[in-house]
Design a protein around this motif. Structure first.
Motif, PDB file in Angstrom:
ATOM      1  N   TYR A  49      42.718  32.518  60.799  1.00 51.20           N
ATOM      2  CA  TYR A  49      41.877  32.272  59.627  1.00 51.20           C
ATOM      3  C   TYR A  49      42.545  32.900  58.416  1.00 51.20           C
ATOM      4  N   PHE A  50      42.046  32.573  57.230  1.00 50.85           N
ATOM      5  CA  PHE A  50      42.575  33.113  55.979  1.00 50.85           C
ATOM      6  C   PHE A  50      41.596  34.153  55.432  1.00 50.85           C
ATOM      7  N   LEU A  51      42.110  35.335  55.137  1.00 48.73           N
ATOM      8  CA  LEU A  51      41.316  36.408  54.541  1.00 48.73           C
ATOM      9  C   LEU A  51      41.865  36.712  53.154  1.00 48.73           C
ATOM     10  N   VAL A  52      40.997  36.692  52.146  1.00 51.79           N
ATOM     11  CA  VAL A  52      41.383  37.015  50.776  1.00 51.79           C
ATOM     12  C   VAL A  52      40.598  38.245  50.351  1.00 51.79           C
ATOM     13  N   ASP A  53      41.307  39.330  50.072  1.00 53.77           N
ATOM     14  CA  ASP A  53      40.662  40.584  49.674  1.00 53.77           C
ATOM     15  C   ASP A  53      40.864  40.801  48.174  1.00 53.77           C
ATOM     16  N   LEU A  54      39.851  40.463  47.396  1.00 54.03           N
ATOM     17  CA  LEU A  54      39.971  40.552  45.943  1.00 54.03           C
ATOM     18  C   LEU A  54      39.741  41.960  45.396  1.00 54.03           C
ATOM     19  N   SER A  55      39.591  42.936  46.269  1.00 56.61           N
ATOM     20  CA  SER A  55      39.539  44.327  45.803  1.00 56.61           C
ATOM     21  C   SER A  55      40.940  44.872  45.555  1.00 56.61           C
ATOM     22  N   ILE A  56      41.941  44.165  46.037  1.00 54.26           N
ATOM     23  CA  ILE A  56      43.338  44.567  45.867  1.00 54.26           C
ATOM     24  C   ILE A  56      43.849  44.066  44.517  1.00 54.26           C
ATOM     25  N   HIS A  57      44.700  44.841  43.886  1.00 56.75           N
ATOM     26  CA  HIS A  57      45.319  44.479  42.605  1.00 56.75           C
ATOM     27  C   HIS A  57      45.933  43.085  42.706  1.00 56.75           C
ATOM     28  N   SER A  58      45.719  42.244  41.690  1.00 59.93           N
ATOM     29  CA  SER A  58      46.173  40.853  41.751  1.00 59.93           C
ATOM     30  C   SER A  58      47.686  40.697  41.762  1.00 59.93           C
ATOM     31  N   GLY A  59      48.398  41.764  41.418  1.00 56.27           N
ATOM     32  CA  GLY A  59      49.854  41.708  41.466  1.00 56.27           C
ATOM     33  C   GLY A  59      50.415  42.020  42.838  1.00 56.27           C
ATOM     34  N   LYS A  60      49.493  42.289  43.802  1.00 57.56           N
ATOM     35  CA  LYS A  60      49.906  42.593  45.168  1.00 57.56           C
ATOM     36  C   LYS A  60      49.429  41.494  46.113  1.00 57.56           C
ATOM     37  N   ASN A  61      50.050  41.448  47.272  1.00 55.53           N
ATOM     38  CA  ASN A  61      49.643  40.468  48.271  1.00 55.53           C
ATOM     39  C   ASN A  61      48.204  40.743  48.705  1.00 55.53           C
ATOM     40  N   ARG A  62      47.362  39.706  48.641  1.00 58.29           N
ATOM     41  CA  ARG A  62      45.965  39.883  49.048  1.00 58.29           C
ATOM     42  C   ARG A  62      45.380  38.625  49.688  1.00 58.29           C
ATOM     43  N   PHE A  63      46.237  37.661  49.964  1.00 56.36           N
ATOM     44  CA  PHE A  63      45.874  36.486  50.758  1.00 56.36           C
ATOM     45  C   PHE A  63      46.574  36.642  52.100  1.00 56.36           C
ATOM     46  N   VAL A 159      54.129  41.179  42.046  1.00 57.20           N
ATOM     47  CA  VAL A 159      54.551  41.416  40.658  1.00 57.20           C
ATOM     48  C   VAL A 159      53.973  42.725  40.111  1.00 57.20           C
ATOM     49  N   TYR A 160      53.303  43.497  40.965  1.00 55.02           N
ATOM     50  CA  TYR A 160      52.722  44.782  40.556  1.00 55.02           C
ATOM     51  C   TYR A 160      53.771  45.656  39.852  1.00 55.02           C
ATOM     52  N   PRO A 161      53.434  46.317  38.730  1.00 54.78           N
ATOM     53  CA  PRO A 161      52.105  46.541  38.153  1.00 54.78           C
ATOM     54  C   PRO A 161      51.599  45.409  37.250  1.00 54.78           C
ATOM     55  N   LYS A 162      52.358  44.322  37.129  1.00 56.42           N
ATOM     56  CA  LYS A 162      51.861  43.168  36.382  1.00 56.42           C
ATOM     57  C   LYS A 162      50.772  42.486  37.211  1.00 56.42           C
ATOM     58  N   PHE A 163      50.032  41.566  36.557  1.00 57.71           N
ATOM     59  CA  PHE A 163      48.946  40.871  37.225  1.00 57.71           C
ATOM     60  C   PHE A 163      49.304  39.416  37.499  1.00 57.71           C
ATOM     61  N   ALA A 164      48.661  38.848  38.498  1.00 53.23           N
ATOM     62  CA  ALA A 164      48.765  37.407  38.716  1.00 53.23           C
ATOM     63  C   ALA A 164      47.962  36.712  37.625  1.00 53.23           C
ATOM     64  N   PRO A 165      48.254  35.451  37.329  1.00 48.58           N
ATOM     65  CA  PRO A 165      47.470  34.745  36.307  1.00 48.58           C
ATOM     66  C   PRO A 165      46.021  34.575  36.764  1.00 48.58           C
ATOM     67  N   LEU A 166      45.146  34.306  35.808  1.00 53.12           N
ATOM     68  CA  LEU A 166      43.727  34.106  36.106  1.00 53.12           C
ATOM     69  C   LEU A 166      43.429  32.622  36.303  1.00 53.12           C
TER      70      LEU A 166
END
Length: 198
Positions: A49-63, A159-166
């Motif tokens: 299954y796919f788990l997405v943890d949006l508590s993690i910084h968007s510039g880090k792997n979280r999918f 891309v941390y400390p940068k963010f992924a796009p919104l």
């Protein structure tokens, strides 16, 4: 003096390493167990299954792609979250995720989703998968056209400390990662679970 600089350098490296591995220290065992039980009960794919943890910084792997058989994360990558700025100002939209299932909110929606039909997308590799929200928190997914798709603006590496796009609420990934997801999903004979948590 040399000893002092050595300690400072080691401290910096250790702290930096810890910062870069926040998600590695998280215990998802209860979520994985609940996900498998859900898949078994609802007739979903019991291989992964796919788990997405949006508590993690968007510039880090979280999918995360979690394999039920090996009990391991077999792949991971970046994923966007919603800007959530339509009904009120959201100055922290890059740093902190807000959730809302209202139509046109542009927010992310947490909860379990059934990954539905493969379809054409005008974004990325031109492939999208419809998402059917299975909870009160995400029931408007189809009406909002919140889908799983790729986007050229999403990088394939952290891309941390940068963010992924919104996004406008879609969990969008890189083109390269979407190709991997697409290959998996086309082979699945049963629906696949996508679970967004925080």
């Amino acid at each position: 003096m040399k000893h002092f600089f050595l300690v400072m350098i080691l401290s910096f490296l250790c702290c930096n390493d810890a910062e870069n591995n926040v998600e590695a220290s998280k215990d998802y065992s209860k979520i994985h167990t609940e996900a498998l039980a859900f898949c078994q009960k609802e007739g979903f794919d019991e291989n992964y299954y796919f788990l997405v943890d949006l508590s993690i910084h968007s510039g880090k792997n979280r999918f995360f792609i979690y394999d039920f058989k090996t009990k391991k994360v077999v792949d991971k990558n970046l994923v966007t979250h919603g800007s959530c700025d339509q009904f009120e100002e959201n100055p922290t939209k890059w740093e902190k995720v807000r959730f809302d299932n209202r139509v046109d909110s542009h927010c992310s929606m947490k909860g379990k989703y059934k990954i539905g039909n493969r379809d054409y997308s005008s974004w990325g590799i031109n492939v999208k998968y419809w998402l059917y929200g299975l909870e009160e928190s995400n029931k408007s997914a189809v009406k909002r056209v919140v889908v799983l798709h790729s986007w050229n603006a999403v990088k394939n590496n952290e891309v941390y400390p940068k963010f992924a796009p919104l996004s406008w609420g879609c969990p969008a990934v890189s083109n390269e990662f979407m190709e991997k997801l697409d290959t998996r999903l086309q082979k699945s004979e049963k629906p696949v679970l996508l679970w967004i948590v925080e």
